[in-house]
Design an enzyme around this catalytic site. Structure first.
Site, PDB file in Angstrom:
ATOM      1  N   HIS A   1       0.868  -1.181   0.000  1.00  0.00           N
ATOM      2  CA  HIS A   1       0.000   0.000   0.000  1.00  0.00           C
ATOM      3  C   HIS A   1       0.904   1.230   0.000  1.00  0.00           C
ATOM      4  O   HIS A   1       2.012   1.188   0.538  1.00  0.00           O
ATOM      5  CB  HIS A   1      -0.830  -0.061   1.293  1.00  0.00           C
ATOM      6  CG  HIS A   1      -1.903   0.966   1.434  1.00  0.00           C
ATOM      7  ND1 HIS A   1      -1.637   2.264   1.800  1.00  0.00           N
ATOM      8  CD2 HIS A   1      -3.248   0.885   1.286  1.00  0.00           C
ATOM      9  CE1 HIS A   1      -2.772   2.926   1.884  1.00  0.00           C
ATOM     10  NE2 HIS A   1      -3.774   2.119   1.564  1.00  0.00           N
TER      11      HIS A   1
ATOM     12  N   GLN B   1      -4.552  -4.973   7.024  1.00  0.00           N
ATOM     13  CA  GLN B   1      -5.556  -5.920   6.504  1.00  0.00           C
ATOM     14  C   GLN B   1      -5.526  -7.260   7.220  1.00  0.00           C
ATOM     15  O   GLN B   1      -6.435  -8.065   7.025  1.00  0.00           O
ATOM     16  CB  GLN B   1      -5.338  -6.144   5.001  1.00  0.00           C
ATOM     17  CG  GLN B   1      -5.526  -4.907   4.152  1.00  0.00           C
ATOM     18  CD  GLN B   1      -6.953  -4.361   4.190  1.00  0.00           C
ATOM     19  OE1 GLN B   1      -7.901  -5.083   4.500  1.00  0.00           O
ATOM     20  NE2 GLN B   1      -7.111  -3.091   3.889  1.00  0.00           N
TER      21      GLN B   1
ATOM     22  N   CYS C   1      -4.821   2.350  -3.599  1.00  0.00           N
ATOM     23  CA  CYS C   1      -3.601   2.913  -2.978  1.00  0.00           C
ATOM     24  C   CYS C   1      -2.419   1.966  -3.170  1.00  0.00           C
ATOM     25  O   CYS C   1      -1.591   1.802  -2.263  1.00  0.00           O
ATOM     26  CB  CYS C   1      -3.807   3.207  -1.499  1.00  0.00           C
ATOM     27  SG  CYS C   1      -4.922   4.552  -1.234  1.00  0.00           S
TER      28      CYS C   1
ATOM     29  N   ASP D   1       3.003  -4.470   8.122  1.00  0.00           N
ATOM     30  CA  ASP D   1       1.816  -3.639   7.960  1.00  0.00           C
ATOM     31  C   ASP D   1       0.621  -4.565   8.125  1.00  0.00           C
ATOM     32  O   ASP D   1       0.284  -5.325   7.214  1.00  0.00           O
ATOM     33  CB  ASP D   1       1.863  -2.981   6.577  1.00  0.00           C
ATOM     34  CG  ASP D   1       0.568  -2.255   6.252  1.00  0.00           C
ATOM     35  OD1 ASP D   1      -0.359  -2.275   7.075  1.00  0.00           O
ATOM     36  OD2 ASP D   1       0.505  -1.657   5.157  1.00  0.00           O
TER      37      ASP D   1
ATOM     38  N   LYS E   1     -10.410  -0.517  10.514  1.00  0.00           N
ATOM     39  CA  LYS E   1     -10.542  -1.732   9.691  1.00  0.00           C
ATOM     40  C   LYS E   1     -10.837  -2.947  10.577  1.00  0.00           C
ATOM     41  O   LYS E   1     -10.998  -4.055  10.085  1.00  0.00           O
ATOM     42  CB  LYS E   1      -9.266  -1.965   8.881  1.00  0.00           C
ATOM     43  CG  LYS E   1      -9.027  -0.840   7.854  1.00  0.00           C
ATOM     44  CD  LYS E   1      -7.885  -1.150   6.944  1.00  0.00           C
ATOM     45  CE  LYS E   1      -7.338   0.077   6.239  1.00  0.00           C
ATOM     46  NZ  LYS E   1      -8.138   0.486   5.080  1.00  0.00           N
TER      47      LYS E   1
HETATM   48  C1  LIG Z   1      -2.376  -2.779   3.629  1.00  0.00           C
HETATM   49  C2  LIG Z   1      -2.705  -1.388   4.108  1.00  0.00           C
HETATM   50  N1  LIG Z   1      -1.754  -0.662   4.694  1.00  0.00           N
HETATM   51  C3  LIG Z   1      -1.980   0.562   5.165  1.00  0.00           C
HETATM   52  C4  LIG Z   1      -3.216   1.146   5.046  1.00  0.00           C
HETATM   53  C5  LIG Z   1      -3.421   2.510   5.580  1.00  0.00           C
HETATM   54  O1  LIG Z   1      -4.360   2.477   6.619  1.00  0.00           O
HETATM   55  P1  LIG Z   1      -4.886   3.832   7.256  1.00  0.00           P
HETATM   56  O2  LIG Z   1      -5.396   4.656   6.101  1.00  0.00           O
HETATM   57  O3  LIG Z   1      -5.975   3.403   8.171  1.00  0.00           O
HETATM   58  O4  LIG Z   1      -3.748   4.473   7.936  1.00  0.00           O
HETATM   59  C6  LIG Z   1      -4.243   0.447   4.410  1.00  0.00           C
HETATM   60  C7  LIG Z   1      -5.555   1.058   4.204  1.00  0.00           C
HETATM   61  O5  LIG Z   1      -6.271   0.738   3.266  1.00  0.00           O
HETATM   62  C8  LIG Z   1      -3.983  -0.862   3.949  1.00  0.00           C
HETATM   63  O6  LIG Z   1      -4.935  -1.585   3.367  1.00  0.00           O
END
Ligand SMILES: Cc1ncc(COP(=O)(O)O)c(C=O)c1O
Length: 422
Positions: A139, A219, A380, A216, A242
């Site tokens: 992401h 998900q 993203c 990270d 999430k």
């Molecule tokens: C794999 C992953 N990393 C990071 C993020 C970023 O999360 P946040 O926008 O809640 O900080 C997301 C959000 O879609 C994600 O799916």
């Protein structure tokens, strides 16, 4: 704390009742509505999950009854607010099985957690010529902070490739881990493909080369039972929204020794011990990284969300979602012209696809008119889309409240999109 003691905490409690999707669905007020005259089918949980009434009520109760600033007040409300905020930290600790609450830093979300590590750990440990290794499925939140760190330090960003199915090319990844590798940062589970990465093996290889590992977990946290000690990761981040909790709150887990050695992130209240105009000394962990008034209600809501999912049981949730993913994969494969993007052997909750020449945004619009909420776009993960030579995909993502009927409505909506545009 021993594992035996952990098991008495709510976050690790056994599920009280067998998993019943219809009953679970009734816990979510947002889901009881129609959209364009059709019952809402929410298949966009990877973007953000809906909130159960217990989470909404916990936030409202906090503001109605306990609202106060934390850590400073001697009055009753201040004590209650502090207890609720620190109680939430204890729930997070148990949820990820961290060794200590000092290792749990509240942040705004996964993005802020990664940025915190990039700017503090990164500033202290990364030099010109060093390498940061990420993967092709990250992401933007797990790309851009490292890119910026590399720009600031003269370090190099390396990218591990993936296969057409959306699995990491493990041997190539391992070959990219060398003596200059300072950090390996990767998704535990991909938001655009659903791939669950073999993180334990990667952590072992990275550690053998002296590199630290950030996972990270944005998900993964809603779908997998987490155990940061068993994984032995150095940092783990995830977002409350999430995980059926509120927006604006998330978690950075870091091993205590690493967090202790890192410089602070932002300056301000709560992160200080003493201030003079000549010199400031910093607070203990985790407060050293929590400058300013924190998102107290957010932490309370996240604590309630953790109680909720733990009450259902992460294993039961995962089994339910796995069966929906299998069902959805089979149904979508029957839609003429549909191509699944991301067919890894280990997958969670995500059905990303293209449909013949129908633009993903048109798919999303047709589905919306059927009451079905999916996401269309690059998710993203623009470099990942480039890897597949696609501008975008449509993505249906599964949450604990989804049912087989939801998946069937999705498949019918896709047939309709095909009729309209095919
Ligand atoms: C794999 C992953 N990393 C990071 C993020 C970023 O999360 P946040 O926008 O809640 O900080 C997301 C959000 O879609 C994600 O799916």
């Amino acid at each position: 704390m021993s594992r035996a003691a952990d098991e008495t905490l709510p976050a690790r409690a056994a599920p009280a009742r067998p998993f019943d999707p219809a009953r679970v669905r009734a816990d979510f007020p947002t889901l009881a509505q129609t959209v364009h005259g059709k019952p809402l089918v929410y298949l966009d949980s990877a973007a953000t999950t809906q909130k159960p009434a217990v989470v909404i009520d916990a936030i409202a109760r906090y503001y109605r009854c306990d609202n106060s600033n934390v850590h400073r007040a001697v009055h009753a409300l201040g004590e209650r607010a502090t207890q609720s905020y620190e109680g939430a930290r204890a729930k997070v600790r148990a949820f990820v099985n961290a060794a200590s609450e000092r290792e749990i830093v509240f942040v705004r979300g996964a993005t802020e957690g990664i940025n915190l590590v990039a700017s503090t750990w990164g500033r202290a440990n990364v030099r010109a010529g060093d390498e940061i290794l990420i993967t092709a499925m990250e992401h933007h939140s797990n790309i851009v902070p490292w890119q910026r760190l590399c720009e600031q330090t003269g370090a190099r960003l390396k990218v591990a490739p993936i296969t057409a199915a959306g699995e990491l090319e493990l041997e190539e990844l391992e070959a990219l881990i060398g003596e200059r590798t300072r950090l390996v940062a990767l998704a535990h589970c991909s938001n655009a493909l659903g791939t669950i990465n073999p993180v334990a093996r990667i952590i072992e290889r990275a550690h053998a080369a002296g590199a630290v590992v950030l996972l990270d977990g944005a998900q993964a946290a809603p779908h997998l039972a987490l155990d940061v000690r068993a994984l032995d990761c150095d940092f783990y981040v995830f977002s409350g929204h999430k995980l059926y909790g509120p927006t604006g709150i998330g978690v950075l887990y870091g091993k205590e020794a690493l967090l202790d050695a890192m410089p602070p992130y932002q300056g301000g209240g709560d992160m200080i011990r003493t201030v003079t105009f000549e010199r400031t000394t910093y607070n203990d962990l985790p407060y050293k990284f929590e400058a300013g008034t924190p998102h107290i209600a957010g932490a309370v809501g996240l604590g309630a969300a953790i109680d909720y999912v733990s009450g259902l049981g992460l294993e039961a949730i995962a089994a339910h979602e796995r069966s929906l993913l299998e069902y959805g994969t089979a149904l979508l494969r029957e839609v003429p012209g549909l191509t699944l993007v991301g067919t890894a052997r280990e997958k969670a909750a995500i059905l990303s696809f293209t449909l013949a020449s129908v633009h993903p945004h048109d798919i999303g619009t047709v589905l919306d008119h059927e009451g079905v909420a999916v996401r269309a776009g690059h998710h993203c993960a623009m470099p990942l889309m480039q890897r597949y030579g696609l501008p975008a995909t449509a993505r249906a993502s599964i949450g604990l409240y989804n049912t087989r009927e939801d998946i069937e409505t999705l498949a019918q909506g896709l047939m309709r999109a095909r009729e309209l545009f095919g």
